[in-house]
Design a protein around this motif. Structure first.
Motif, PDB file in Angstrom:
ATOM      1  N   VAL A 347       0.839  -1.204   0.000  1.00 25.48           N
ATOM      2  CA  VAL A 347       0.000   0.000   0.000  1.00 25.48           C
ATOM      3  C   VAL A 347       0.872   1.250   0.000  1.00 25.48           C
ATOM      4  O   VAL A 347       0.576   2.236  -0.701  1.00 25.48           O
ATOM      5  N   PHE A 348       1.959   1.216   0.761  1.00 25.57           N
ATOM      6  CA  PHE A 348       2.873   2.363   0.802  1.00 25.57           C
ATOM      7  C   PHE A 348       3.475   2.616  -0.579  1.00 25.57           C
ATOM      8  O   PHE A 348       3.562   3.763  -1.033  1.00 25.57           O
ATOM      9  N   ASN A 349       3.879   1.552  -1.252  1.00 27.30           N
ATOM     10  CA  ASN A 349       4.444   1.696  -2.598  1.00 27.30           C
ATOM     11  C   ASN A 349       3.397   2.185  -3.589  1.00 27.30           C
ATOM     12  O   ASN A 349       3.701   2.961  -4.503  1.00 27.30           O
ATOM     13  N   THR A 350       2.150   1.734  -3.417  1.00 29.97           N
ATOM     14  CA  THR A 350       1.065   2.196  -4.290  1.00 29.97           C
ATOM     15  C   THR A 350       0.841   3.693  -4.114  1.00 29.97           C
ATOM     16  O   THR A 350       0.611   4.425  -5.084  1.00 29.97           O
ATOM     17  N   MET A 351       0.929   4.157  -2.880  1.00 28.95           N
ATOM     18  CA  MET A 351       0.787   5.586  -2.594  1.00 28.95           C
ATOM     19  C   MET A 351       1.858   6.385  -3.333  1.00 28.95           C
ATOM     20  O   MET A 351       1.573   7.424  -3.931  1.00 28.95           O
ATOM     21  N   LEU A 352       3.083   5.883  -3.319  1.00 24.56           N
ATOM     22  CA  LEU A 352       4.161   6.558  -4.036  1.00 24.56           C
ATOM     23  C   LEU A 352       3.923   6.523  -5.542  1.00 24.56           C
ATOM     24  O   LEU A 352       4.161   7.511  -6.247  1.00 24.56           O
ATOM     25  N   ALA A 353       3.436   5.373  -6.035  1.00 27.37           N
ATOM     26  CA  ALA A 353       3.210   5.227  -7.471  1.00 27.37           C
ATOM     27  C   ALA A 353       2.126   6.166  -7.977  1.00 27.37           C
ATOM     28  O   ALA A 353       2.145   6.585  -9.141  1.00 27.37           O
ATOM     29  N   GLU A 354       1.181   6.512  -7.098  1.00 26.50           N
ATOM     30  CA  GLU A 354       0.091   7.401  -7.497  1.00 26.50           C
ATOM     31  C   GLU A 354       0.443   8.868  -7.311  1.00 26.50           C
ATOM     32  O   GLU A 354      -0.423   9.738  -7.415  1.00 26.50           O
ATOM     33  N   GLY A 355       1.703   9.138  -7.014  1.00 27.75           N
ATOM     34  CA  GLY A 355       2.170  10.529  -6.964  1.00 27.75           C
ATOM     35  C   GLY A 355       1.934  11.237  -5.655  1.00 27.75           C
ATOM     36  O   GLY A 355       2.111  12.455  -5.575  1.00 27.75           O
TER      37      GLY A 355
END
Length: 821
Positions: A347-355
């Protein structure tokens, strides 16, 4: 732009004439662009960053009166700064620099209309100390005129920094300057008290507002509802909301979010979800804040699947709003509670991926997730990432890392983190000290844990019930029953009232050190003080009573638990079933087992094992076998203890072949073998007379000869000898001796009996000699057996030889005994 050729700066004139301070007052000046905002955008393509800043000119030298222009023209120290430049110069100052020296060099100070804009600009930057200094300087200027908007902005600034007394002081000061408070003033003051959790003050201010004949606006009601809700008084918040509707002021989205937040702060999570369902029936569309509150409530209620569905609907744009940092942080916390640590990082990586750029709270949530499972390396990696991202770790960051080391059994590193936190001017709070106490206590370092408690009090932080619970649990682990009494006495001296958790820790600690009477006395004191016991209380009492073989007392606590209508835990069911079986009450054990399944509390391997022991104790082998089939149907993998009980049932029930089949299953499932397992396997081989399997079993057991019990090795020797495999028996004996395993009198007795049965009298006499060399005196029966064999079955030619050797051995043993005497 310097040397960076990939940085572009754009200036956008939005032609927005500022009149937010007094909407009904038109600002008259020759320079119409003085109060227009200019937005400046700076883009750095190399770093991938952009910055948007607002520039405000204000009235400058050309706009002030002629007499002031003549006055400053001769002074070379005067500066014709814009308003934005003045604010920039002020914020550049160090804490002890002279702020008046900067302001007195600003030519725009002669234009009274610059003052409200200056206050607005400085307060928007959030620097309260500088704002107060500017305001004090402003009041000393001859051309200053008190205005409501200036006081309102200052009150709002104090509210943002939770300075309620200062905000209230400004409220009274503005009236002394003959500035009549308006709706915005009261709203700001109500907001200040709401942030401080002073709902009663906020209510009184609302009443003063009504007495002043100032009609409350929607913002007024929203601030008042928030004041009640933030202090946990959700019922009062609902009353204000109803009053708002009755007065013809309809709620908006902000109102609904505040009410939901009030339910959340009051731990009324189910009511919050019901309100959300009602809200969806209105024309007001929920926003991201609404969904964040609902997700938080779903997590608190354990409805994780619904929370994930709402999160996915936000990402897929079905909810009409996008997830923000708070949303992702809540989901990280959700997965942490569920124990799905890998999903936390995903989830943390997804947050980064979404800018989205993580904030310190997001990083802390991830560290906390790793810390809760003792993953210190991963927690340290995230901690270092915080510093690399330009953030400064706060107290929560350090405390989470400290907790990670404590849970991973590294108390020294936990102390290093604690020491680093203090050296970096991060003052440890109560949670930090409790985490360090737990780090020492959970690793058996009770003295160090007590020392941390003393240091905690020296630093002016009083221990709470969590500190006491942690120390009590540590006392139980270390077996320090005297310390338990000392901790309870310390809690009483400090006025800390024990709650259910504290009583549970103390009772469990007394039980761990074998102080049954003190544990029971403390339980009676708990009931006397009207502290309600919970499932954990009775789990500790019943399970420990069973461990101490106090089965009658355990069943007595079960009756009390049933009277209080406390749901039984799996451990209680297992302990009670064990107690019934030990008492010979198989029907009651079966009834409890069936009740457990009817209560949707699915039995685990411990419960099944307890039931297997019950059937074994009652010699009901058939039901034990049926229970094993039920375990297989429920996909419950038996452990070593359960397999041992099953094998015993198979052997006693005349199904020894199933013992060997179960052993193969254990090998496939990599279930460890123990003494009891080997014992039952040897028994099965003995019943089946399967010596080949026994030989294979010996090879399997060889690496463990040093840790296997003497009884198991003796049984194995007996089985081989009984099967007529005396040579194999002796080879096994040699291997046992070579490993240094314990050889006792019974071992030699088994060897002698089987050798005599095989007619190997020479080896028999040799083993007698080994016994003598090992310092173990043979019994008279052993000599009698070999002499009897010589007379009856040894033959005349060997009888004399046997007797001579036996007599020689007896004399030698007798001489050694007399010498030793």
């Amino acid at each position: 732009m310097g040397t960076n050729t990939n940085t572009i700066t754009l200036t956008l004139n939005l032609n927005l004439k500022l009149s937010p301070i007094r909407p009904k007052t038109k600002i008259l000046c020759k320079n119409n662009s003085a109060f227009e905002e200019n937005k400046q955008v700076s883009v750095d393509y190399d770093e991938g960053k952009h910055e948007v800043s607002t520039r405000l000119t204000g009235l400058r030298k050309a706009d002030i009166q002629r007499r002031y222009r003549l006055r400053v023209e001769a002074d070379r120290f005067q500066r014709d700064w814009t308003l934005s430049e003045v604010v920039h110069e002020i914020l550049r100052l160090r804490p002890h620099d002279d702020i008046e020296g900067v302001l007195n060099r600003w030519i725009g100070r002669f234009a009274r209309k610059n003052f409200p804009l200056l206050i607005r600009e400085i307060t928007q930057r959030g620097s309260i100390e500088r704002s107060v200094q500017v305001f004090q300087w402003m009041k000393n200027q001859k051309n200053y005129c008190p205005r409501n908007d200036i006081y309102n902005m200052m009150i709002r600034l104090h509210a943002r920094h939770n300075r309620t007394d200062q905000a209230r002081g400004l409220f009274f000061e503005m009236q002394e300057w003959r500035c009549k408070p308006d709706a915005e003033t009261y709203n700001a003051l109500i907001n200040a008290h709401g942030r401080a959790g002073q709902s009663r003050w906020a209510m009184n201010i609302m009443e003063d507002m009504l007495r002043a004949s100032i009609p409350p606006s929607r913002s007024t009601y929203n601030n008042l509802i928030n004041a009640c809700g933030s202090s946990g008084n959700w019922r009062e918040a609902l009353k204000v909301c109803k009053k708002m509707t009755d007065n013809g002021v309809g709620p908006d989205l902000v109102t609904h979010n505040i009410v939901l937040s009030a339910y959340k702060n009051g731990a009324q999570y189910s009511k919050a979800l019901s309100y959300f369902e009602l809200m969806k029936g209105t024309n007001i569309r929920p926003d991201t804040t609404t969904h964040n509150i609902v997700i938080h409530c779903l997590v608190k209620l354990g409805q994780y699947a619904k929370a994930i569905d709402m999160f996915n609907s936000m990402r897929e744009k079905r909810a009409g709003c996008h997830p923000d940092i708070v949303t992702f942080t809540s989901i990280i916390h959700l997965y942490s509670v569920c124990g799905q640590i890998e999903n936390c990082k995903a989830v943390f990586n997804t947050m980064l991926a979404e800018g989205l750029k993580p904030n310190i709270v997001s990083y802390n949530a991830l560290i906390g997730a790793y810390a809760s499972h003792g993953m210190s390396k991963e927690a340290l990696s995230v901690f270092n990432e915080i510093k690399q991202s330009g953030f400064c770790p706060d107290v929560v960051s350090y405390t989470s890392l400290l907790n990670a080391y404590g849970r991973s059994q590294q108390p020294k590193k936990a102390w290093e983190v604690f020491d680093t936190m203090k050296r970096n001017n991060r003052k440890p709070n109560l949670v930090s000290y409790n985490a360090l106490i737990d780090a020492y206590g959970s690793n058996g370092l009770l003295a160090e844990a007590v020392e941390v408690l003393r240091e905690m009090e020296q630093d002016g932080i009083q221990p709470n019930i969590v500190s006491i619970c942690t120390l009590l649990a540590a006392c139980g682990r270390c077996g320090q029953k005297v310390k338990i009494d000392a901790v309870l006495s310390a809690a009483e001296q400090r006025g800390i009232q024990l709650n259910t958790v504290a009583y549970n820790s103390a009772i469990g600690s007394y039980m761990n050190v074998g102080e049954y009477e003190k544990a029971i006395t403390l339980y009676r004191s708990m009931r006397k003080n009207k502290v309600t016991p919970d499932c954990v209380t009775y789990t500790v009492l019943i399970s420990n009573c069973c461990k101490m073989s106090k089965y009658t007392e355990a069943l007595g606590f079960l009756d009390e638990m049933m009277k209080l209508k406390i749901p039984l835990s799996k451990e209680v069911y297992s302990s009670v079933i064990c107690a019934y079986s030990k008492q010979g009450q198989l029907k009651e054990a079966e009834s409890m087992f069936n009740s457990m399944k009817m209560a949707d509390c699915y039995p685990d391997v411990v419960t099944y094992t307890a039931m297997l022991h019950a059937y074994n104790a009652a010699e009901n082998w058939e039901k034990a076998c049926v229970l094993f089939e039920e375990m297989e149907a429920s996909n419950i993998l038996p452990d070593t203890i359960a397999c041992s009980a099953l094998m015993r049932a198979f052997n006693k029930g005349g199904q020894p072949s199933k013992v060997l089949i179960l052993a193969e299953i254990m090998r496939e499932k990599e279930i460890p073998f123990g003494d009891s397992i080997f014992f039952e396997m040897v028994s099965a081989c003995s019943i089946l007379r399967d010596w080949r399997t026994a030989v294979d079993l010996i090879k399997l057991m060889e690496p463990s000869f040093t840790v296997l019990s003497a009884g198991l090795l003796n049984q194995l020797l007996h089985f081989l000898g009984k099967s007529g495999k005396t040579e194999t028996m002796m080879k096994l004996f040699y291997k046992i001796v070579a490993t240094g395993a314990d050889i006792n009198f019974n071992t030699y007795s088994i060897l002698l009996k089987n050798l005599l049965s095989a007619g190997n009298w020479r080896k028999y006499i040799e083993v007698l000699q080994w016994m003598e060399d090992a310092g173990i005196q043979p019994s008279n029966e052993m000599y009698h057996d070999i002499l009897f064999f010589a007379q009856r079955g040894g033959g005349a030619e060997y009888a004399v030889v046997i007797r001579e050797r036996v007599d020689s051995l007896k004399r030698k043993v007798g001489d050694q005994i007399s010498v030793s005497k």
